[in-house]
Design a protein around this motif. Structure first.
Motif, PDB file in Angstrom:
ATOM      1  N   ALA A   1      -7.843  -5.203   3.505  1.00  0.00           N
ATOM      2  CA  ALA A   1      -7.896  -4.152   2.568  1.00  0.00           C
ATOM      3  C   ALA A   1      -7.172  -4.746   0.847  1.00  0.00           C
ATOM      4  N   ARG A   2      -7.955  -4.346   0.018  1.00  0.00           N
ATOM      5  CA  ARG A   2      -7.010  -4.692  -1.651  1.00  0.00           C
ATOM      6  C   ARG A   2      -7.055  -3.703  -2.039  1.00  0.00           C
ATOM      7  N   ARG A   3      -5.550  -3.292  -2.870  1.00  0.00           N
ATOM      8  CA  ARG A   3      -5.920  -2.278  -3.277  1.00  0.00           C
ATOM      9  C   ARG A   3      -5.125  -2.705  -4.801  1.00  0.00           C
TER      10      ARG A   3
ATOM     11  N   ARG B   1       7.692  -9.584   3.430  1.00  0.00           N
ATOM     12  CA  ARG B   1       7.960  -9.314   4.618  1.00  0.00           C
ATOM     13  C   ARG B   1       6.990  -8.828   5.351  1.00  0.00           C
ATOM     14  N   LEU B   2       6.236  -7.920   5.001  1.00  0.00           N
ATOM     15  CA  LEU B   2       4.842  -6.974   5.424  1.00  0.00           C
ATOM     16  C   LEU B   2       4.005  -8.040   5.309  1.00  0.00           C
ATOM     17  N   GLY B   3       3.481  -9.321   5.332  1.00  0.00           N
ATOM     18  CA  GLY B   3       3.024 -10.280   5.155  1.00  0.00           C
ATOM     19  C   GLY B   3       1.600  -9.663   3.915  1.00  0.00           C
TER      20      GLY B   3
ATOM     21  N   ASP C   1      -4.048  -6.867   5.574  1.00  0.00           N
ATOM     22  CA  ASP C   1      -3.887  -6.234   6.974  1.00  0.00           C
ATOM     23  C   ASP C   1      -4.092  -4.603   6.164  1.00  0.00           C
ATOM     24  N   HIS C   2      -4.917  -3.352   6.576  1.00  0.00           N
ATOM     25  CA  HIS C   2      -5.169  -2.638   6.275  1.00  0.00           C
ATOM     26  C   HIS C   2      -4.058  -1.505   6.364  1.00  0.00           C
ATOM     27  N   GLU C   3      -3.261  -1.877   7.380  1.00  0.00           N
ATOM     28  CA  GLU C   3      -2.174  -0.653   7.455  1.00  0.00           C
ATOM     29  C   GLU C   3      -0.434  -1.505   6.418  1.00  0.00           C
ATOM     30  N   ALA C   4      -0.840  -2.937   6.316  1.00  0.00           N
ATOM     31  CA  ALA C   4       0.094  -3.663   5.668  1.00  0.00           C
ATOM     32  C   ALA C   4      -0.005  -3.357   4.749  1.00  0.00           C
ATOM     33  N   VAL C   5      -1.133  -3.233   3.822  1.00  0.00           N
ATOM     34  CA  VAL C   5      -1.052  -2.998   1.856  1.00  0.00           C
ATOM     35  C   VAL C   5      -0.895  -0.976   2.214  1.00  0.00           C
ATOM     36  N   GLU C   6      -1.076  -0.241   3.186  1.00  0.00           N
ATOM     37  CA  GLU C   6      -1.442   1.272   2.920  1.00  0.00           C
ATOM     38  C   GLU C   6       0.153   1.052   2.983  1.00  0.00           C
TER      39      GLU C   6
ATOM     40  N   GLY D   1       2.782   2.980   0.274  1.00  0.00           N
ATOM     41  CA  GLY D   1       3.869   3.635   0.187  1.00  0.00           C
ATOM     42  C   GLY D   1       5.395   3.168  -0.672  1.00  0.00           C
ATOM     43  N   PHE D   2       5.178   2.011  -0.641  1.00  0.00           N
ATOM     44  CA  PHE D   2       6.953   1.612  -0.799  1.00  0.00           C
ATOM     45  C   PHE D   2       6.815   1.879  -2.695  1.00  0.00           C
ATOM     46  N   VAL D   3       5.799   1.215  -2.935  1.00  0.00           N
ATOM     47  CA  VAL D   3       6.044   1.369  -4.273  1.00  0.00           C
ATOM     48  C   VAL D   3       5.807   3.000  -4.867  1.00  0.00           C
ATOM     49  N   ARG D   4       5.206   4.592  -4.410  1.00  0.00           N
ATOM     50  CA  ARG D   4       5.575   5.242  -4.346  1.00  0.00           C
ATOM     51  C   ARG D   4       6.637   6.194  -3.883  1.00  0.00           C
ATOM     52  N   GLY D   5       7.880   5.220  -3.771  1.00  0.00           N
ATOM     53  CA  GLY D   5       8.904   5.553  -2.722  1.00  0.00           C
ATOM     54  C   GLY D   5       9.714   5.454  -4.343  1.00  0.00           C
ATOM     55  N   GLY D   6       8.843   4.022  -4.778  1.00  0.00           N
ATOM     56  CA  GLY D   6       9.550   3.310  -6.160  1.00  0.00           C
ATOM     57  C   GLY D   6      11.169   2.285  -5.491  1.00  0.00           C
ATOM     58  N   PRO D   7      11.719   1.509  -5.074  1.00  0.00           N
ATOM     59  CA  PRO D   7      11.943   0.659  -4.870  1.00  0.00           C
ATOM     60  C   PRO D   7      13.952   0.338  -5.810  1.00  0.00           C
ATOM     61  N   GLY D   8      14.642   0.277  -5.318  1.00  0.00           N
ATOM     62  CA  GLY D   8      16.463   0.551  -5.742  1.00  0.00           C
ATOM     63  C   GLY D   8      16.445   1.734  -6.772  1.00  0.00           C
ATOM     64  N   HIS D   9      16.332   1.384  -7.936  1.00  0.00           N
ATOM     65  CA  HIS D   9      17.476   1.976  -9.147  1.00  0.00           C
ATOM     66  C   HIS D   9      15.701   3.108  -9.698  1.00  0.00           C
ATOM     67  N   ALA D  10      14.394   2.500  -9.755  1.00  0.00           N
ATOM     68  CA  ALA D  10      13.277   3.182 -10.196  1.00  0.00           C
ATOM     69  C   ALA D  10      13.432   4.199  -9.932  1.00  0.00           C
TER      70      ALA D  10
END
Length: 90
Positions: A4-6, A29-31, A51-56, A60-69
């Motif tokens: 997949a590509r997003r 980490r997710l490849g 991989d579709h699951e890793a891309v999704e 989700g990681f971006v939606r959660g905002g890493p660190g102080h974002a």
């Protein structure tokens, strides 16, 4: 489910808070391949491919905002995979 590509655009307080580097570490980490960059309008644009699951999981990681974002909105669009390798911060 195959490859997949997003393309994602994260809005909010996403520049100057190690957003791109945290995203790179999680992608590695997710490849997941792709890239992340700051844009002139204050958003962060990223492409995730793998991989579709890793891309999704990356979306989700971006939606959660890493660190102080502080992510207020994420635009997500599906694209045709290009066979990217590795993850870079631009």
């Amino acid at each position: 489910m195959g490859v997949a590509r997003r393309r994602v655009i994260a809005h909010g307080r996403v520049q100057g808070v190690f957003f791109r580097d945290a995203t790179r570490r999680e992608a590695e980490r997710l490849g997941v391949a792709g890239w992340a960059r700051n844009t002139s309008d204050g958003t962060v644009e990223a492409v995730f491919e793998g991989d579709h699951e890793a891309v999704e999981a990356m979306v989700g990681f971006v939606r959660g905002g890493p660190g102080h974002a502080s992510v207020t909105q994420v635009d997500v669009s599906a694209e045709e995979p290009e066979g990217l390798e590795g993850f870079s911060v631009r």
